[in-house]
Enzyme design. Structure first.
Site, PDB file in Angstrom:
ATOM      1  N   GLU A  55      39.526  39.205  31.419  1.00  0.00           N
ATOM      2  CA  GLU A  55      40.509  40.282  31.459  1.00  0.00           C
ATOM      3  C   GLU A  55      40.830  40.709  30.035  1.00  0.00           C
ATOM      4  O   GLU A  55      40.374  40.104  29.056  1.00  0.00           O
ATOM      5  CB  GLU A  55      41.754  39.798  32.198  1.00  0.00           C
ATOM      6  CG  GLU A  55      41.417  39.004  33.454  1.00  0.00           C
ATOM      7  CD  GLU A  55      42.025  39.536  34.731  1.00  0.00           C
ATOM      8  OE1 GLU A  55      42.875  40.427  34.673  1.00  0.00           O
ATOM      9  OE2 GLU A  55      41.626  39.039  35.802  1.00  0.00           O
ATOM     10  N   ARG A  86      35.274  41.168  45.727  1.00  0.00           N
ATOM     11  CA  ARG A  86      35.967  40.192  44.885  1.00  0.00           C
ATOM     12  C   ARG A  86      37.054  39.518  45.702  1.00  0.00           C
ATOM     13  O   ARG A  86      37.722  40.167  46.520  1.00  0.00           O
ATOM     14  CB  ARG A  86      36.595  40.870  43.663  1.00  0.00           C
ATOM     15  CG  ARG A  86      35.588  41.613  42.806  1.00  0.00           C
ATOM     16  CD  ARG A  86      36.255  42.216  41.595  1.00  0.00           C
ATOM     17  NE  ARG A  86      35.348  43.102  40.876  1.00  0.00           N
ATOM     18  CZ  ARG A  86      35.631  43.668  39.708  1.00  0.00           C
ATOM     19  NH1 ARG A  86      36.786  43.442  39.138  1.00  0.00           N
ATOM     20  NH2 ARG A  86      34.748  44.461  39.122  1.00  0.00           N
ATOM     21  N   LYS A 106      37.720  45.959  27.955  1.00  0.00           N
ATOM     22  CA  LYS A 106      36.947  44.723  28.051  1.00  0.00           C
ATOM     23  C   LYS A 106      35.701  44.760  27.175  1.00  0.00           C
ATOM     24  O   LYS A 106      34.806  43.925  27.321  1.00  0.00           O
ATOM     25  CB  LYS A 106      36.568  44.477  29.510  1.00  0.00           C
ATOM     26  CG  LYS A 106      37.784  44.304  30.425  1.00  0.00           C
ATOM     27  CD  LYS A 106      37.356  44.006  31.845  1.00  0.00           C
ATOM     28  CE  LYS A 106      38.560  43.883  32.751  1.00  0.00           C
ATOM     29  NZ  LYS A 106      38.175  43.524  34.132  1.00  0.00           N
TER      30      LYS A 106
END
Length: 268
Positions: free
Chosen positions: A3, A254, A51
């Site tokens: 993250e 996910r 990211k």
């Protein structure tokens, strides 16, 4: 996938090890850039963008990397034995006289002109931990598709850059809605979304350093083992607020977590 807070910590480590020092060894182990030689050039800075990691190098060059699921940068003192995976997983080596940065399993590694950085990060929304952070713009991006589930919208880096699956689940819990709730179905979206975006920024900023027990990511403020997060990774365990068992189901392939009592809205 790391993250935004993890990527910022990685950038800080790389910047401290490389910035302001000439490179003594460069080894990019990807076919397209295997012959590139940056030896003698100075690393100007290592900057995170969402990211993504951007290592800017003297001469108008940028080494762009993205960690995705398994990538990692490790920094070692000169002469220290490397560890982080087998040698065949190494994709990049950048060394100065004092330190060596080794990139393992990097799925994205490319050398480009610094003037062309927008080609790889220009699509990103405001960076939760960057100088361009703007909660109003992030909220407007989220609301641009009011039918989209909130969990998917939070993960879309074009809306706001830096949120991953952990913060997605935690933010939906704090908003008291399930991740499958449509953005436009939130109570008073024009007021709720800026507050939610600001909460996301505060959580990531609080976790840039080694917060929580043994440096674990923490969204609850509790230092008790196993109580660092409200719902993420807590399937079948009692909710920290109401005691109801946390549930888990996939969203966009996910694992997604929520409390069926504290959070309202549609579920699979």
């Amino acid at each position: 996938m790391p993250e935004g807070d993890s990527v910022h910590r990685a950038a800080a480590r790389l910047h401290a090890a490389l910035a302001g020092r000439p490179l003594t060894v460069t080894d990019l182990r990807v076919p397209r850039f295997a012959t590139a030689d940056l030896t003698g050039r100075t690393t100007l800075d290592v900057t995170p963008r969402g990211k993504h990691l951007l290592a800017r190098i003297e001469g108008g060059l940028t080494l762009h990397s993205h960690l995705r699921m398994d990538g990692a940068w490790h920094v070692f003192a000169a002469g220290q034995k490397w560890h982080g995976g087998p040698a065949h997983e190494i994709r990049a080596v950048l060394a100065t006289a004092d330190a060596t940065a080794v990139g393992y399993r990097l799925p994205v590694l490319e050398l480009l002109r610094t003037s062309d950085e927008a080609r790889v990060v220009g699509h990103l929304g405001p960076d939760l931990l960057g100088p361009d952070w703007d909660p109003a713009r992030a909220a407007a991006n989220l609301l641009a598709d009011p039918e989209r589930p909130l969990g998917e919208a939070l993960l879309d880096q074009r809306n706001l850059a830096g949120i991953g699956n952990v913060y997605k689940a935690e933010l939906c819990f704090l908003a008291q809605v399930t991740p499958w709730t449509a953005v436009g179905a939130l109570p008073d979206p024009p007021a709720t979304l800026p507050r939610l975006a600001s909460a996301a920024q505060r959580l990531l900023a609080a976790n840039i350093g080694d917060t929580g027990r043994r440096g674990h990511r923490n969204t609850t403020g509790s230092l008790r083992p196993g109580q660092e997060l409200f719902v993420y990774g807590r399937a079948h365990r009692p909710c920290l607020r109401c005691g109801t068992p946390i549930r888990e189901a996939p969203q966009d392939d996910r694992p997604t977590y929520w409390c069926p009592r504290c959070q309202h809205g549609p579920t699979p």
